[in-house]
Design a protein around this motif. Structure first.
Motif, PDB file in Angstrom:
ATOM      1  N   GLY A 391      10.745   6.438 -18.975  1.00  0.00           N
ATOM      2  CA  GLY A 391       9.317   5.953 -19.164  1.00  0.00           C
ATOM      3  C   GLY A 391       9.202   4.547 -19.850  1.00  0.00           C
ATOM      4  N   ARG A 392       7.746   4.600 -20.375  1.00  0.00           N
ATOM      5  CA  ARG A 392       7.439   3.534 -21.222  1.00  0.00           C
ATOM      6  C   ARG A 392       7.666   3.606 -22.893  1.00  0.00           C
ATOM      7  NH1 ARG A 392       4.978  -0.534 -18.043  1.00  0.00           N
ATOM      8  NH2 ARG A 392       4.902   0.326 -15.668  1.00  0.00           N
ATOM      9  N   ASP A 393       7.798   2.622 -23.737  1.00  0.00           N
ATOM     10  CA  ASP A 393       7.715   2.792 -25.113  1.00  0.00           C
ATOM     11  C   ASP A 393       6.188   3.277 -25.446  1.00  0.00           C
ATOM     12  OD1 ASP A 393       9.200   1.226 -27.573  1.00  0.00           O
ATOM     13  OD2 ASP A 393       7.298   1.658 -27.661  1.00  0.00           O
ATOM     14  N   ASP A 395       4.760   2.724 -28.103  1.00  0.00           N
ATOM     15  CA  ASP A 395       3.952   1.753 -28.782  1.00  0.00           C
ATOM     16  C   ASP A 395       3.488   0.394 -28.020  1.00  0.00           C
ATOM     17  OD1 ASP A 395       4.011   3.111 -31.276  1.00  0.00           O
ATOM     18  OD2 ASP A 395       6.089   2.867 -31.499  1.00  0.00           O
ATOM     19  N   THR A 396       4.722  -0.060 -27.117  1.00  0.00           N
ATOM     20  CA  THR A 396       4.479  -1.619 -26.415  1.00  0.00           C
ATOM     21  C   THR A 396       4.138  -1.227 -25.166  1.00  0.00           C
ATOM     22  OG1 THR A 396       6.769  -1.499 -25.563  1.00  0.00           O
ATOM     23  CG2 THR A 396       6.652  -2.402 -28.056  1.00  0.00           C
ATOM     24  N   LYS A 397       4.502  -0.090 -24.491  1.00  0.00           N
ATOM     25  CA  LYS A 397       3.998   0.331 -23.040  1.00  0.00           C
ATOM     26  C   LYS A 397       5.035  -0.279 -22.101  1.00  0.00           C
ATOM     27  CE  LYS A 397       0.308   2.589 -24.759  1.00  0.00           C
ATOM     28  NZ  LYS A 397       0.845   3.661 -25.356  1.00  0.00           N
ATOM     29  N   GLU A 398       6.054  -0.971 -22.422  1.00  0.00           N
ATOM     30  CA  GLU A 398       7.008  -1.530 -21.611  1.00  0.00           C
ATOM     31  C   GLU A 398       7.917  -0.720 -21.208  1.00  0.00           C
ATOM     32  OE1 GLU A 398       6.959  -4.960 -20.687  1.00  0.00           O
ATOM     33  OE2 GLU A 398       5.235  -5.278 -21.947  1.00  0.00           O
ATOM     34  N   ASN A 399       8.483  -0.666 -19.934  1.00  0.00           N
ATOM     35  CA  ASN A 399       9.639   0.046 -19.411  1.00  0.00           C
ATOM     36  C   ASN A 399      10.904   0.084 -20.204  1.00  0.00           C
ATOM     37  OD1 ASN A 399       8.666   1.090 -16.614  1.00  0.00           O
ATOM     38  ND2 ASN A 399       8.587  -0.800 -16.047  1.00  0.00           N
ATOM     39  N   ILE A 400      11.460   1.282 -20.715  1.00  0.00           N
ATOM     40  CA  ILE A 400      12.316   1.201 -21.486  1.00  0.00           C
ATOM     41  C   ILE A 400      13.742   0.740 -20.702  1.00  0.00           C
ATOM     42  CG2 ILE A 400      13.947   2.382 -23.145  1.00  0.00           C
ATOM     43  CD1 ILE A 400      11.198   4.152 -23.661  1.00  0.00           C
ATOM     44  N   ASP A 401      14.548  -0.062 -21.271  1.00  0.00           N
ATOM     45  CA  ASP A 401      15.616  -0.635 -20.565  1.00  0.00           C
ATOM     46  C   ASP A 401      16.896   0.394 -21.428  1.00  0.00           C
ATOM     47  OD1 ASP A 401      17.707  -1.913 -19.144  1.00  0.00           O
ATOM     48  OD2 ASP A 401      17.473  -3.784 -20.145  1.00  0.00           O
ATOM     49  N   THR A 402      17.927   0.557 -20.541  1.00  0.00           N
ATOM     50  CA  THR A 402      19.323   1.398 -21.265  1.00  0.00           C
ATOM     51  C   THR A 402      20.341   0.880 -20.295  1.00  0.00           C
ATOM     52  OG1 THR A 402      20.363   3.470 -21.559  1.00  0.00           O
ATOM     53  CG2 THR A 402      18.431   3.094 -19.718  1.00  0.00           C
ATOM     54  N   PRO A 403      21.381   0.786 -20.993  1.00  0.00           N
ATOM     55  CA  PRO A 403      22.716   0.468 -20.136  1.00  0.00           C
ATOM     56  C   PRO A 403      23.067   1.492 -19.098  1.00  0.00           C
ATOM     57  CG  PRO A 403      23.143   0.448 -22.546  1.00  0.00           C
ATOM     58  CD  PRO A 403      21.889   0.858 -22.296  1.00  0.00           C
ATOM     59  N   LEU A 404      22.753   2.666 -19.644  1.00  0.00           N
ATOM     60  CA  LEU A 404      22.887   4.043 -18.719  1.00  0.00           C
ATOM     61  C   LEU A 404      21.649   4.177 -17.536  1.00  0.00           C
ATOM     62  CD1 LEU A 404      24.151   6.581 -21.506  1.00  0.00           C
ATOM     63  CD2 LEU A 404      25.665   4.893 -20.175  1.00  0.00           C
ATOM     64  N   LEU A 450       6.342  12.138 -18.571  1.00  0.00           N
ATOM     65  CA  LEU A 450       7.273  12.296 -17.925  1.00  0.00           C
ATOM     66  C   LEU A 450       7.246  12.125 -16.208  1.00  0.00           C
ATOM     67  CD1 LEU A 450       7.597  16.190 -19.304  1.00  0.00           C
ATOM     68  CD2 LEU A 450       8.884  14.374 -19.426  1.00  0.00           C
ATOM     69  N   ARG A 451       6.906  10.744 -16.203  1.00  0.00           N
ATOM     70  CA  ARG A 451       6.637  10.381 -15.067  1.00  0.00           C
ATOM     71  C   ARG A 451       7.424  10.470 -13.647  1.00  0.00           C
ATOM     72  NH1 ARG A 451       7.520   3.619 -16.034  1.00  0.00           N
ATOM     73  NH2 ARG A 451       9.687   3.680 -16.385  1.00  0.00           N
ATOM     74  N   HIS A 452       8.856  10.729 -14.035  1.00  0.00           N
ATOM     75  CA  HIS A 452       9.815  11.009 -13.227  1.00  0.00           C
ATOM     76  C   HIS A 452       9.474  12.050 -12.109  1.00  0.00           C
ATOM     77  CE1 HIS A 452      11.190  13.017 -16.594  1.00  0.00           C
ATOM     78  NE2 HIS A 452      12.199  13.621 -15.784  1.00  0.00           N
ATOM     79  N   PHE A 453       8.945  12.948 -12.694  1.00  0.00           N
ATOM     80  CA  PHE A 453       8.977  14.334 -11.850  1.00  0.00           C
ATOM     81  C   PHE A 453       7.903  13.848 -10.688  1.00  0.00           C
ATOM     82  CE2 PHE A 453      10.087  16.568 -16.059  1.00  0.00           C
ATOM     83  CZ  PHE A 453      11.354  16.889 -15.589  1.00  0.00           C
TER      84      PHE A 453
END
Ligand SMILES: *Cc1c(COP(=O)(O)O)cnc(C)c1O
Length: 460
Positions: A391-393, A395-404, A450-453
């Motif tokens: 989802g989004r941070d 605080d910043t509302k940006e999409n969260i990046d992850t190496p996974l 929980l946007r993915h659902f």
């Protein structure tokens, strides 16, 4: 018999038919589902590897136990039976049933969130756990070892806490601002990866030094105990129950989704070692949220089935087949050079979507693109565990990046055979052979939490 993968320690007594569909049909079904397999009908899925949560098969003993359910609103015999089993496994004084894992989270987490600006630290928060931490107004920080993010390299305990980072985080934020340290065993979100006993002990030592409560998010505590027995020196000759008991002795609170290592289709539990005040607060809170404290959203018959399931999940024969089944699928994919989280963990094979489709940026959800193509090719339903789920941070509302950016192929307990897993492997092979053609995705509807659902997407 000494075979490479342990055969099923059971035979089949009841069958449930499943059906294949055509590729043309699946293209249409997926489009109608907004390119989000969560919104497909299960009848349109051939092999369902969406989750291992509540999707397993019950044993004959569990079905037999159902008939003995006592449906009394208060003081049900089935409650006391389940309580006896939970107390035996955990050695904790207090127990409250809840309807599933998130029921436990919504009761307990706000009670530990004593003021604004609190933080919970976990090796890795599960998505609903993180959601309940944030709903309580706190922040969730993951503190897992770096090796966890390196899918290619073997590490026996990729769920371990990064102990230096943990100490640093506590010092930086102040111990009074930490609501709890959550040991997620196994680490679901990064591959069902176990945490070693040595690491759990070192984590507990740090938490105790700062008087921070320790929670075990133990949906798969039996699978974690099995890995400790297999991989950690000094545990070879201990029983799974003994290892589990040693684990629980380190913590204060146990939250469990019984839909996993409870071998049940629904249910959850809260167990508390000895904190009377917290137990009383939970009992008050559970009434309006889940139900009276001797049923907490469960029927008497479900509590009976869970009491049996919790014990069956500790049997070594069962666990060795289960873990081998996951390893079998992982070995097949690895033999095709498909990148996976290595070694395979307890409940699923996690395909590394970032290495699989490096041309798709994180905020166009590479793993979701693979999930969708796998469904089209084979009718197999997997699930994205990556930036779509994160989802989004807040605080910043940006999409969260992850190496996974992971595709989770989750194996329901006691449900599918090796032939089914071969279908999965062949489907994945087709997707991999045409991986350059995979396309990124963008939202046509994006829920706030929980946007993915329930999200709807379209290919770019
Ligand atoms: C499934 C799960 C939960 C939530 O449990 P539900 O029964 O789905 O509500 C919490 N933590 C972990 C690690 C889980 O795997």
């Amino acid at each position: 018999m000494d075979t490479k993968y342990k055969a099923e320690p059971y035979r089949i007594k009841v069958v449930e038919p499943i059906k294949e569909t055509t590729k043309e049909k699946r293209i249409e079904l997926l489009q109608n589902a907004g390119y989000n397999p969560f919104t497909l009908r299960s009848e349109d899925v051939y092999i369902d590897l969406l989750t291992d949560s509540g999707t397993g098969a019950m044993s004959d003993k569990q079905w037999g136990a159902l008939m003995q359910g006592d449906e009394a609103y208060a003081g049900s015999r089935s409650f006391y039976r389940l309580e006896g089993v939970v107390k035996h496994i955990t050695n904790y004084k207090h127990f409250i049933p809840v309807h599933q894992g998130r029921g436990a989270e919504q009761v307990v987490i706000p009670l530990l969130t004593k003021h604004d600006k609190m933080t919970f630290i976990s090796n890795m928060h599960f998505d609903t756990t993180k959601a309940h931490v944030e709903l309580a107004g706190a922040r969730a920080i993951d503190c897992v070892i770096e090796a966890c993010y390196d899918t290619k390299t073997y590490h026996p305990f990729k769920g371990n806490f990064d102990l230096d980072k943990l100490k640093h985080l506590i010092e930086e934020r102040g111990a009074d601002n930490i609501g709890g340290i959550i040991m997620t065993i196994t680490n679901n979100s990064a591959g069902g990866q176990p945490v070693s006993m040595a690491n759990l002990k070192a984590t507990a030592k740090i938490a105790n030094a700062y008087h921070i409560p320790i929670l075990i998010d133990g949906a798969r505590y039996a699978e974690n105990a099995y890995f400790i027995k297999q991989r950690e020196k000094g545990y070879e000759d201990k029983s799974i129950l003994e290892i589990a008991q040693e684990t629980f002795a380190l913590a204060d609170i146990f939250l469990m989704s019984a839909k996993k290592d409870g071998l049940s289709n629904i249910g959850g539990l809260i167990a508390i070692k000895d904190d009377e005040a917290l137990f009383q607060a939970c009992q008050s809170r559970v009434v309006p949220l889940e139900g009276f404290p001797t049923y907490g959203g469960m029927t008497g018959r479900d509590m009976e089935a869970l009491a049996v399931g919790l014990q069956e999940a500790l049997e070594e024969d069962y666990l060795s087949h289960r873990i081998d089944q996951v390893r079998y699928l992982g070995d097949r994919l690895k033999a095709m050079n498909i990148p996976i989280q290595w070694p395979t963990g307890g409940h699923a094979v996690f395909v590394d979507g970032k290495a699989f489709a490096p041309h798709i940026p994180f905020d166009q959800f590479p793993a979701q693109s693979i999930v969708n193509q796998l469904y089209i090719e084979s009718g197999v339903r997997a699930v994205e565990i990556g930036s779509l789920l994160l989802g989004r941070d807040p605080d910043t509302k940006e999409n969260i990046d992850t190496p996974l950016q992971l595709v989770r192929l989750t194996i329901p307990r006691r449900t599918y055979t090796q032939n089914h897993l071969d279908v999965v492997a062949e489907g994945m092979k087709k997707v991999y052979q045409n991986r350059e053609q995979l396309k990124g995705l963008s939202f046509t509807y994006e829920p706030k939490i929980l946007r993915h659902f329930t999200a709807k997407l379209k290919p770019l």
